[in-house]
Scaffold this active site. Sequence first.
Site, PDB file in Angstrom:
ATOM      1  N   SER A 144      63.274  30.672-115.675  1.00  0.00           N
ATOM      2  CA  SER A 144      64.202  31.658-115.132  1.00  0.00           C
ATOM      3  C   SER A 144      65.296  30.919-114.374  1.00  0.00           C
ATOM      4  O   SER A 144      65.094  29.782-113.926  1.00  0.00           O
ATOM      5  CB  SER A 144      63.421  32.554-114.171  1.00  0.00           C
ATOM      6  OG  SER A 144      64.293  33.324-113.385  1.00  0.00           O
ATOM      7  N   TYR A 157      57.828  35.562-107.012  1.00  0.00           N
ATOM      8  CA  TYR A 157      58.259  35.295-108.395  1.00  0.00           C
ATOM      9  C   TYR A 157      59.042  33.981-108.448  1.00  0.00           C
ATOM     10  O   TYR A 157      58.768  33.111-109.279  1.00  0.00           O
ATOM     11  CB  TYR A 157      59.117  36.458-108.894  1.00  0.00           C
ATOM     12  CG  TYR A 157      59.725  36.226-110.256  1.00  0.00           C
ATOM     13  CD1 TYR A 157      58.964  36.378-111.414  1.00  0.00           C
ATOM     14  CD2 TYR A 157      61.062  35.836-110.398  1.00  0.00           C
ATOM     15  CE1 TYR A 157      59.518  36.163-112.663  1.00  0.00           C
ATOM     16  CE2 TYR A 157      61.619  35.622-111.647  1.00  0.00           C
ATOM     17  CZ  TYR A 157      60.846  35.785-112.777  1.00  0.00           C
ATOM     18  OH  TYR A 157      61.401  35.563-114.016  1.00  0.00           O
TER      19      TYR A 157
END
Length: 327
Positions: A144, A157
């Site tokens: 990500s 996260y």
Amino acid sequence: MARQDLRGKVAIVTGASSGVGWQAAVRLGEAGVKLCVTARRVEALEKLRHQLNEQGIECLAVPGDVTVQGDVDQVVRECLTHYGRVDILVNDAGVQSYGLFDELPWEHITRIFDINCFGFMRFARAVLPHFRARGSGHILNIQSMLSKGAAPLLTAYSASKHATLGWAKSLEMELMGTGIKVSNILVPSVDSNMFAHAPTMFGLAPKPVPPTYDTDVVARAVVRCAMRPGKTVVPVFLQGKLMLWLNAVAPWFGKWVMGNWGARMQMRDEPVDRPDGNLFQAIPQGVGPHGPVPPTPKWVRYSATAGLAALFGGLVLGVAGIARAVR
Ligand SMILES: NC(=O)c1ccc[n+]([C@@H]2O[C@H](COP(=O)([O-])OP(=O)(O)OC[C@H]3O[C@@H](n4cnc5c(N)ncnc54)[C@H](OP(=O)(O)O)[C@@H]3O)[C@@H](O)[C@H]2O)c1
């Protein structure tokens, strides 16, 4: 590295019941790859298998949870039994949970690590003996932009993705000279089901930090990466290469924007009661690659890029002007 022919290769794709994983399986299949797809939702996997078979693509669907070692071993075993080999592992399964760090349930934090980070490691450890025996193989990790950057409300996260990138980079070094490659794709916000599945502590539906891209942008990057393994790839410009560059030259800018407006940017004015989302159990809805948040139109992305370029161009000229005047 020379471009590899993907025809006849076998890939395991985790997180294939939805979003990036689903679309990556489709694109790999179209490039000639035989697939073994996995996730928790049996029906969604069957739907994908059916879609691929209709396109003439071979696909084996093996349901499983990436946090359960027995499930992970089973997926790899069934893939080997069926195809006799595995060439590529696409580590994709991932979850997130929205909330202030001190208000996130501890179980959410550990579960996010168990799926996003340890799930990747479990699958890598399950395929590595086979890769080592053959002297080839490719571990392709769906990372990500938050593997390098940061965002409020997504502390667990972001931490899990930073950890996973650190692991992948170290593994890449460890495997040098073995014929086994490790790749990473730094994914921007995409229009997947992730935001419709994620738990939130705010009672408001989460949404991606804009701009949002089509999930297919990542799927096509997966195919390019599969052809030329061993890279860390940033597939988009505005919320990708430009952000990394900005963070390097003016880290205060991202901190200022995200610190002041990042939380609001990630919430819709739509009440939702989803305290656990898909963390501990899959959510049946939202099957297929795309979720309810559409991609940002191209003209908006291009205008934002031009605006940022003008802003920073102006800043650089201003600073240069001041420096010359002071001299
Ligand atoms: N969407 C974005 O904006 C974005 C941005 C950056 C990075 N990413 C990364 O892209 C990857 C895919 O996310 P997505 O956007 O495609 O989200 P998604 O549509 O919600 O897909 C997530 C996938 O992970 C699977 N999964 C979740 N928990 C699992 C578990 N315990 N065991 C097995 N499978 C599990 C889900 O399937 P089941 O529920 O059926 O198990 C689903 O197939 C993730 O690694 C994410 O971090 C996404």
